[in-house]
Design an enzyme around this catalytic site. Sequence first.
Site, mmCIF file in Angstrom:
data_model
loop_
_atom_site.group_PDB
_atom_site.id
_atom_site.type_symbol
_atom_site.label_atom_id
_atom_site.label_comp_id
_atom_site.label_asym_id
_atom_site.label_seq_id
_atom_site.Cartn_x
_atom_site.Cartn_y
_atom_site.Cartn_z
ATOM 1 N N HIS A 11 0.865 -1.207 0.000
ATOM 2 C CA HIS A 11 0.000 0.000 0.000
ATOM 3 C C HIS A 11 0.888 1.239 0.000
ATOM 4 C CE1 HIS A 11 -3.991 1.909 1.381
ATOM 5 N NE2 HIS A 11 -3.166 2.911 1.088
ATOM 6 N N HIS A 13 1.376 5.425 -1.662
ATOM 7 C CA HIS A 13 0.933 6.579 -2.447
ATOM 8 C C HIS A 13 2.182 7.205 -3.047
ATOM 9 C CE1 HIS A 13 -3.210 6.495 -0.914
ATOM 10 N NE2 HIS A 13 -2.640 6.032 0.189
ATOM 11 N N LYS A 92 -9.257 -0.400 -5.995
ATOM 12 C CA LYS A 92 -9.240 0.212 -4.677
ATOM 13 C C LYS A 92 -10.535 1.001 -4.469
ATOM 14 C CE LYS A 92 -7.790 1.974 -0.734
ATOM 15 N NZ LYS A 92 -6.697 2.935 -0.609
ATOM 16 N N HIS A 129 -10.528 1.028 1.452
ATOM 17 C CA HIS A 129 -10.333 2.000 2.541
ATOM 18 C C HIS A 129 -11.566 1.847 3.426
ATOM 19 C CE1 HIS A 129 -8.918 5.972 4.254
ATOM 20 N NE2 HIS A 129 -10.096 5.799 4.807
ATOM 21 N N HIS A 163 -4.932 -0.781 5.586
ATOM 22 C CA HIS A 163 -4.521 -0.058 6.804
ATOM 23 C C HIS A 163 -5.512 -0.243 7.939
ATOM 24 C CE1 HIS A 163 -7.269 2.812 5.018
ATOM 25 N NE2 HIS A 163 -6.404 3.219 4.121
ATOM 26 N N ASP A 234 1.204 2.439 3.581
ATOM 27 C CA ASP A 234 0.367 3.638 3.375
ATOM 28 C C ASP A 234 1.244 4.900 3.404
ATOM 29 O OD1 ASP A 234 -1.895 5.142 2.846
ATOM 30 O OD2 ASP A 234 -2.636 5.100 4.901
#
Lengths: 327, 327
Positions: A11, A13, A92, A129, A163, A234
Amino acid sequence: MLILHSPLDMHVHLRQGDMLALVAPHTARDFVAAVVMPNLTPPVTELTQVLDYREKILRVAGESFSPLMTLFFKSYSRDELLAARPHIIGLKLYPAGMTTNSEAGLADMRQAHATLAIMEELDIPLLIHGEGCGFVMDREAVFLPVVAEWARSFPRLRIVLEHVTTRAGVELLDRFDNLFATVTLHHLLITLDDVLGGLMRPHLFCKPVAKRPEDRDALRQAALHHPRAFFGSDTAPHPITAKEAPGCAAGIFSAPVALPALAGLFEELDALDLLQAFVSDRARAAYGLTPMAREVRLERRAWTVPERFGSVVPYLAGQTLAWQVVN
Amino acid sequence: MLILHSPLDMHVHLRQGDMLALVAPHTARDFVAAVVMPNLTPPVTELTQVLDYREKILRVAGESFSPLMTLFFKSYSRDELLAARPHIIGLKLYPAGMTTNSEAGLADMRQAHATLAIMEELDIPLLIHGEGCGFVMDREAVFLPVVAEWARSFPRLRIVLEHVTTRAGVELLDRFDNLFATVTLHHLLITLDDVLGGLMRPHLFCKPVAKRPEDRDALRQAALHHPRAFFGSDTAPHPITAKEAPGCAAGIFSAPVALPALAGLFEELDALDLLQAFVSDRARAAYGLTPMAREVRLERRAWTVPERFGSVVPYLAGQTLAWQVVN
């Protein structure tokens, strides 16, 4: 010396533009592959965007790293998902408005069913999420019934609760064999006390917010022992101007410190031998991955985390860690 | 037009030096008297400090305002308290380390008994920052047994649970006739959701931290109806450099907006007629005060709160309120 075989960050970004160029090399140095989140502006909802984004990542991350791409969940046709399938690891799903660039997310969970049925048939995993509306400390808990319903309704659909932050979330894993979870580094280390129990710490502010000590304990147990819990950092960089501001953006940039800090924690928990499973083996099993073979080596040698990487303050900035990556 | 008779702010931080000069006039404009907290550096533990601080406040606040002084709680002799009594409204107890400049506070609550017995005999109220050690969202709740024990053990000692934030705290009021509470403006308006449910808001960060929606509901009921709950803003200015920072200081500067925002809230709750009791009458009864007679007038006329007062960002900065003070 600690040798990790093909560590995976499930995970991340990686952002776009200059920020992508700044942060992607950190992930690529320490991990052979990473699951790349699609919450860009605009969100990644087309195969052409996936391919374009993948290309841009490879350009800055180098050849020894594989970006595992995702599509932003919305209603897709079977043809669209069939065409995308060779190029993505999953879809996602963001409930609308829950985190950075999630405004395009799903507002009504019932609208997901048709697409979930296609994903189940095509064996495309769903990454969630997992937060619903409501009081910030309850948002994961109130969303778990949706996760449970989907896990039950689509028993061959692999669902990853991204997460995970609560004991209740961890406990849900035991009820469904098709349910998995990623666990971040920071949720293994901090609670809400660290965020605002003393001074308030914008660089520890993330979504979902860190929860209670008993939640962190449950996450640690899952990271050590749960066969369907694996690492996803994350890592979510923001420039310092977006963090030390009247409206502080959610996200912790943990990529540069993830493996050293995990090694320190697992050592402290007398469980260094379990780190390989947490940062690679369980994710491989969950997704049926065969990542490129590469060893990442850590040495037990003090390393002080820089105060900044470019415009970004990293997690654990200025702190001295016991381990460092020595590739 | 709304006329308030001798409004009182029963909990303020007026600071020192330039900050005192900046903030005290705001409190003095809208309130005829205010209870001044003693957590300076060093804390106000001597009568000479009380008198000196009072003098400095009067110099910047003008003649139409009375500072109601407090001593920082520690062990005091009967002679010390007897000498201080004419000059103070009470002693403020801080458990060690719970908020700004509380490092000198009490670490072991049992050490308080001898001084509490003298205070009871001399009829000097005890003002408490009611937080114990533990997880940030539980700190008030874990401290309430201490408050209950003292309220029971010293039945003639008036105890004020300052800036109450929880339903449990409000409920404790009903168990002891000698127990009172101040309620802030911001705890009537915000929950933890406002602090970090969206972006994180350093200017909404305070101690005790804002709690859950059900806690806020209980505070609102107490503000409207509880005969022993009264207004104390806990206005607590910090320069913007201490708020928008990697370690954000706790405190909300609400003095300039307190009465207008309270009028707006009480109007919204269809209870404007109860505001006089909340901002003056109940505190007079609790402390046996006869404040100077002065009317403070508010008009229902839109007012946009300035973005800054000097170096300080006020609560509700930039927002347009329905009421304004028109003295």
